[in-house]
Design a protein around this motif. Structure first.
Motif, mmCIF file in Angstrom:
data_model
loop_
_atom_site.group_PDB
_atom_site.id
_atom_site.type_symbol
_atom_site.label_atom_id
_atom_site.label_comp_id
_atom_site.label_asym_id
_atom_site.label_seq_id
_atom_site.Cartn_x
_atom_site.Cartn_y
_atom_site.Cartn_z
ATOM 1 N N ASP A 68 8.855 12.772 3.921
ATOM 2 C CA ASP A 68 9.228 13.485 2.703
ATOM 3 C C ASP A 68 8.013 13.767 1.830
ATOM 4 O OD1 ASP A 68 9.106 10.688 2.245
ATOM 5 O OD2 ASP A 68 10.221 10.901 0.380
ATOM 6 N N ILE A 69 7.036 12.847 1.813
ATOM 7 C CA ILE A 69 5.848 13.089 1.001
ATOM 8 C C ILE A 69 5.023 14.221 1.609
ATOM 9 C CG2 ILE A 69 3.647 12.067 0.271
ATOM 10 C CD1 ILE A 69 5.157 9.479 -0.250
ATOM 11 N N MET A 70 4.974 14.300 2.949
ATOM 12 C CA MET A 70 4.317 15.438 3.590
ATOM 13 C C MET A 70 4.990 16.744 3.166
ATOM 14 S SD MET A 70 3.818 16.323 7.658
ATOM 15 C CE MET A 70 5.584 16.338 7.998
ATOM 16 N N GLU A 71 6.317 16.765 3.167
ATOM 17 C CA GLU A 71 7.038 17.974 2.759
ATOM 18 C C GLU A 71 6.715 18.346 1.312
ATOM 19 O OE1 GLU A 71 11.231 18.492 4.537
ATOM 20 O OE2 GLU A 71 10.991 16.330 4.334
ATOM 21 N N GLU A 72 6.720 17.342 0.425
ATOM 22 C CA GLU A 72 6.438 17.611 -0.985
ATOM 23 C C GLU A 72 5.009 18.116 -1.173
ATOM 24 O OE1 GLU A 72 7.251 13.818 -2.620
ATOM 25 O OE2 GLU A 72 9.408 13.949 -2.280
ATOM 26 N N TRP A 105 -15.826 8.565 -13.254
ATOM 27 C CA TRP A 105 -15.195 9.852 -12.999
ATOM 28 C C TRP A 105 -13.701 9.787 -13.288
ATOM 29 C CZ3 TRP A 105 -19.569 12.003 -12.776
ATOM 30 C CH2 TRP A 105 -20.625 11.468 -12.026
ATOM 31 N N ASP A 106 -13.133 10.954 -13.531
ATOM 32 C CA ASP A 106 -11.703 11.073 -13.776
ATOM 33 C C ASP A 106 -11.022 11.418 -12.451
ATOM 34 O OD1 ASP A 106 -9.160 11.521 -14.714
ATOM 35 O OD2 ASP A 106 -9.758 12.862 -16.347
ATOM 36 N N TYR A 107 -10.164 10.520 -11.975
ATOM 37 C CA TYR A 107 -9.536 10.691 -10.651
ATOM 38 C C TYR A 107 -8.053 11.048 -10.737
ATOM 39 C CZ TYR A 107 -13.430 8.969 -7.782
ATOM 40 O OH TYR A 107 -14.632 8.832 -7.123
ATOM 41 N N ARG A 108 -7.588 11.497 -11.884
ATOM 42 C CA ARG A 108 -6.155 11.748 -12.055
ATOM 43 C C ARG A 108 -5.761 13.174 -11.631
ATOM 44 N NH1 ARG A 108 -5.638 10.737 -18.154
ATOM 45 N NH2 ARG A 108 -7.655 11.807 -18.028
ATOM 46 N N PHE A 109 -6.396 13.640 -10.574
ATOM 47 C CA PHE A 109 -6.162 14.994 -10.083
ATOM 48 C C PHE A 109 -5.932 14.949 -8.578
ATOM 49 C CE2 PHE A 109 -9.298 15.250 -13.634
ATOM 50 C CZ PHE A 109 -8.400 15.704 -14.599
ATOM 51 N N CYS A 110 -5.631 16.100 -8.023
ATOM 52 C CA CYS A 110 -5.293 16.164 -6.598
ATOM 53 C C CYS A 110 -6.467 16.736 -5.817
ATOM 54 C CB CYS A 110 -4.035 17.015 -6.383
ATOM 55 S SG CYS A 110 -3.483 17.041 -4.659
ATOM 56 N N TRP A 111 -7.210 15.867 -5.126
ATOM 57 C CA TRP A 111 -8.235 16.295 -4.187
ATOM 58 C C TRP A 111 -7.544 16.628 -2.860
ATOM 59 C CZ3 TRP A 111 -9.853 13.707 -8.356
ATOM 60 C CH2 TRP A 111 -11.145 13.951 -8.848
ATOM 61 N N LEU A 112 -7.783 17.805 -2.346
ATOM 62 C CA LEU A 112 -7.133 18.210 -1.099
ATOM 63 C C LEU A 112 -7.543 17.290 0.046
ATOM 64 C CD1 LEU A 112 -7.365 22.107 -1.370
ATOM 65 C CD2 LEU A 112 -5.698 20.523 -2.374
ATOM 66 N N ARG A 113 -8.754 16.788 0.006
ATOM 67 C CA ARG A 113 -9.228 15.867 1.042
ATOM 68 C C ARG A 113 -8.484 14.541 0.973
ATOM 69 N NH1 ARG A 113 -13.623 14.966 -1.187
ATOM 70 N NH2 ARG A 113 -14.658 16.844 -0.389
ATOM 71 N N ASP A 114 -8.460 13.934 -0.188
ATOM 72 C CA ASP A 114 -7.802 12.636 -0.346
ATOM 73 C C ASP A 114 -6.316 12.737 -0.015
ATOM 74 O OD1 ASP A 114 -10.240 12.856 -1.885
ATOM 75 O OD2 ASP A 114 -9.748 10.947 -2.821
ATOM 76 N N ALA A 115 -5.697 13.829 -0.479
ATOM 77 C CA ALA A 115 -4.268 13.992 -0.247
ATOM 78 C C ALA A 115 -3.953 14.095 1.234
ATOM 79 C CB ALA A 115 -3.760 15.225 -0.985
ATOM 80 N N PHE A 116 -4.820 14.766 2.000
ATOM 81 C CA PHE A 116 -4.609 14.819 3.447
ATOM 82 C C PHE A 116 -4.589 13.423 4.051
ATOM 83 C CE2 PHE A 116 -7.397 14.346 7.247
ATOM 84 C CZ PHE A 116 -6.386 14.489 8.198
ATOM 85 N N PHE A 117 -5.535 12.592 3.652
ATOM 86 C CA PHE A 117 -5.583 11.243 4.212
ATOM 87 C C PHE A 117 -4.342 10.445 3.822
ATOM 88 C CE2 PHE A 117 -10.147 12.157 4.696
ATOM 89 C CZ PHE A 117 -10.377 11.629 5.958
ATOM 90 N N VAL A 118 -3.840 10.649 2.604
ATOM 91 C CA VAL A 118 -2.613 9.968 2.183
ATOM 92 C C VAL A 118 -1.439 10.417 3.037
ATOM 93 C CG1 VAL A 118 -0.940 9.725 0.301
ATOM 94 C CG2 VAL A 118 -3.390 9.581 -0.182
ATOM 95 N N VAL A 119 -1.301 11.718 3.205
ATOM 96 C CA VAL A 119 -0.190 12.258 3.988
ATOM 97 C C VAL A 119 -0.246 11.735 5.419
ATOM 98 C CG1 VAL A 119 0.687 14.389 5.027
ATOM 99 C CG2 VAL A 119 0.197 14.303 2.580
ATOM 100 N N ARG A 120 -1.428 11.729 6.003
ATOM 101 C CA ARG A 120 -1.546 11.272 7.390
ATOM 102 C C ARG A 120 -1.184 9.799 7.525
ATOM 103 N NH1 ARG A 120 -6.969 10.975 11.049
ATOM 104 N NH2 ARG A 120 -7.490 9.538 9.376
ATOM 105 N N ALA A 162 0.827 -1.204 0.000
ATOM 106 C CA ALA A 162 0.000 0.000 0.000
ATOM 107 C C ALA A 162 0.863 1.255 0.000
ATOM 108 C CB ALA A 162 -0.939 -0.008 1.214
ATOM 109 N N ALA A 163 1.929 1.257 0.798
ATOM 110 C CA ALA A 163 2.788 2.440 0.900
ATOM 111 C C ALA A 163 3.502 2.720 -0.419
ATOM 112 C CB ALA A 163 3.798 2.249 2.025
ATOM 113 N N ILE A 164 4.055 1.683 -1.037
ATOM 114 C CA ILE A 164 4.735 1.872 -2.323
ATOM 115 C C ILE A 164 3.762 2.430 -3.366
ATOM 116 C CG2 ILE A 164 5.760 0.644 -4.282
ATOM 117 C CD1 ILE A 164 7.140 -1.199 -2.274
ATOM 118 N N LEU A 183 3.768 5.922 9.036
ATOM 119 C CA LEU A 183 4.858 5.004 8.698
ATOM 120 C C LEU A 183 6.214 5.694 8.755
ATOM 121 C CD1 LEU A 183 3.284 3.168 5.625
ATOM 122 C CD2 LEU A 183 3.236 2.470 8.021
ATOM 123 N N GLY A 184 6.234 6.966 9.148
ATOM 124 C CA GLY A 184 7.493 7.696 9.229
ATOM 125 C C GLY A 184 7.952 8.295 7.926
ATOM 126 N N VAL A 185 7.056 8.369 6.928
ATOM 127 C CA VAL A 185 7.420 8.923 5.616
ATOM 128 C C VAL A 185 7.094 10.414 5.623
ATOM 129 C CG1 VAL A 185 7.113 8.763 3.129
ATOM 130 C CG2 VAL A 185 6.907 6.715 4.537
#
Length: 598
Positions: free
Chosen positions: A286-290, A262-277, A229-231, A282-284
């Motif tokens: 760098d993706i939060m920084e990016e 639907w076309d999901y190849r974009f950045c939803w601010l909601r979804d991205a927050f859940f990914v970052v969290r 999942a992380a990769i 897992l201690g990653v």
């Protein structure tokens, strides 16, 4: 049976999906959101035979009767083994190069395929048929002794290979007597022999991913599921800007013939927050920084004003939605949509998503760039918007297109924005600002408890003064709005179980929407339910349902957005970041501790 038996490869610039037969049937080029040069996934064909379809890249074994796939452990390198009835077999290794070079990450627009005979005297056919303009146009071909150029209207792809070019051009079957390499990339000559280049790129790409995984903070249990999942989440990052796409595909229906494409190849601010969290767990970092780099650009453009729920991966604001007539759709179930109307929506939860995504960076000492006064000031502007809009109608997190209400989930995230700003201000020693934001958080909290609680039904409802419920109410305990043992939350979970649970899978909602009543479970909602059960002390139930969800993954450990319980099939765009987030969050929550075995 899952039709979405696909493996994902990529390098944070492009990605590709490979099916069990060794066909690349989806790849956008030269970015994650571009025109797909391989679009056979949406060709509508039920037959696996190639015939004259465009948009595929196939290495076919004559008479193939057996196929199996697996990832090279702890990497994004995929291996496909094909065998015929006589015992002849080949192995295809697919990857997109990614590794450290000259002090930076080398991530070319390139797909590397290596094919080797495993047993017998296998005969293969190589079919490379890029398409352009969403399947409307084919390429013009030119070639040399070791390369083929596929010239499209805006892109030219160059294949360099040690396979006989004549066989590739004619799609003629030939005996695979020795390993061959195929490098498809930009229209540039290689600086080294193709076999040497492919081998070197594979070794360095494998080393990169193994080292990346090595530094993950993993739970004791379910490590393979979490690593995959992380990769895959990382593959959904467009590293050039820090944007995170919701999925690699467009227009895979949420359920059969539902029109929910639907076309999901974009950045939803909601979804991205859940990914970052999830990756933070897992201690990653760098993706939060990016992502925060991307988010800073988004909020700077907004300048304290309206935020869209979704942006393009290079900050594009207009994502005009249109229907593509040249592709029939996944399994013939169109329409195929490009762009997403959600960019026009009012979805007030996004202000909370922005603040929540940035909160850890104020407390964490690991990021190379620590946030400062300007970052806090920018977040306060988002907080002001959240407070102003917390009781205003919007489309809600489920993006209802023709109905506006004051959605509880939106108000909840507006509360979270103010709550986290109070905590950040306190951490920064800004006592007056901490008090300011705590007062606003308390005001929103009281309003939600008054307006969203239905005394007659004994549950929180999906909108102020409403009677319906939806799965987003499970987030109330997750974001700290109520404690999991609060009687109101317990009653709400019971109501959700009574109305939304289908064979241990959770629907988003049950009321009809713009396209009728939904009949597919939303995978992230089931994971939210698992987390809620655990917080409420129902751990054994939570573990059982989590194990059931893991069994729903495809053979490579990947999940799409939706699951239809009555057929046992995965549906929806793939691979879905929300769903992969759920795997990580639940595994981290439910796993036994390392101390129990060490």
């Amino acid at each position: 049976m899952n039709e979405l038996e696909l493996g994902a490869i990529g390098n944070c610039r492009i990605s590709a999906l490979v099916d069990r037969r060794g066909r690349i049937n989806w790849c956008c080029w030269p970015r994650l959101d571009s025109d797909p040069v391989f679009c056979d996934l949406l060709s509508g064909a039920d037959s696996p035979e190639a015939d004259d379809r465009r948009g595929l890249y196939e290495i076919a074994l004559d008479g193939m009767v057996e196929a199996e796939q697996s990832y090279v452990s702890n990497t994004a390198i995929l291996r496909t083994r094909l065998a015929d009835a006589a015992g002849n077999a080949i192995e295809i290794t697919d990857f997109v190069p990614r590794f450290n070079q000259f002090g930076r990450i080398f991530r070319p627009t390139m797909i590397v395929r290596q094919v080797r005979p495993v047993s017998g005297t296998p005969r293969i056919t190589i079919r490379i048929r890029p398409a352009f303009e969403y399947g409307a146009a084919g390429p013009q071909l030119t070639h040399g002794s070791n390369h083929v150029r596929y010239v499209g209207p805006d892109e030219t792809l160059r294949l360099t290979t040690n396979a006989p070019v004549a066989y590739v051009l004619d799609e003629r079957p030939f005996q695979l007597a020795e390993p061959i390499s195929l490098i498809l990339g930009p229209d540039e000559s290689l600086t080294r022999p193709v076999v040497e280049t492919a081998r070197m790129f594979e070794e360095q790409t494998e080393s990169y991913w193994r080292n990346w995984v090595r530094y993950l903070y993993l739970p004791l249990e379910w490590q393979e599921a979490v690593i995959r999942a992380a990769i895959t989440l990382k593959l959904c990052v467009f590293e050039e800007t820090g944007a995170i796409i919701a999925a690699m595909t467009t227009s895979i229906p949420e359920s059969p013939n539902s029109q929910r494409n639907w076309d999901y190849r974009f950045c939803w601010l909601r979804d991205a927050f859940f990914v970052v969290r999830a990756l933070n767990r897992l201690g990653v970092v760098d993706i939060m920084e990016e992502y925060l780099r991307y988010l800073n650009n988004v909020t700077a453009l907004a300048d304290g004003g309206h935020l869209q729920p979704v942006y393009g991966i290079a900050l594009e604001a207009r994502l005009t939605e249109r229907i593509v007539e040249t592709l029939p759709g996944y399994r013939g179930m169109g329409p195929v949509r490009v762009g997403n109307q959600a960019h026009e929506h009012l979805q007030h939860d996004v202000y909370g998503d922005v603040v929540l995504a940035a909160t850890q960076s104020f407390f964490d000492h690991r990021p190379l760039r620590r946030p400062g006064e300007a970052d806090f000031d920018r977040l306060e502007k988002m907080g002001e918007r959240a407070f102003r809009l917390h009781n205003e109608p919007d489309a809600g997190m489920w993006e209802l297109r023709y109905r506006a209400r004051v959605h509880t989930s939106s108000s909840l995230m507006c509360w979270a924005a103010c709550d986290r700003l109070a905590k950040i201000a306190g951490h920064l020693g800004k006592t007056d600002r901490a008090t300011y934001w705590r007062d606003r958080a308390d005001e929103i909290h009281e309003r939600i408890c008054t307006e969203a609680w239905n005394e007659e039904r004994q549950t929180f409802t999906e909108s102020f003064g409403g009677t319906d419920i939806d799965a987003s109410l499970l987030l109330m305990a997750e974001v700290g709005f109520v404690k999991a043992d609060d009687p109101r939350f317990v009653k709400t979970v019971e109501a959700i179980e009574g109305h939304l649970l289908r064979d241990r899978h959770l629907m988003r909602y049950h009321a009809p929407d713009d396209f009728g009543a939904p009949d597919a479970a939303f995978n992230i909602c089931t994971f939210w339910y698992v987390e809620a059960l655990d917080m409420m002390g129902r751990r054994e139930e939570a573990r059982e349902i989590f194990e059931e969800m893991l069994r729903c993954r495809n053979g490579l450990g990947l999940l799409s957005e939706d699951y239809v319980p009555r057929t046992g099939e995965l549906w929806g765009n793939f691979p879905q970041t929300y769903s992969l987030v759920g795997i990580i969050n639940c595994a981290m929550r439910l796993s036994r501790s390392w101390g129990e075995v060490l």
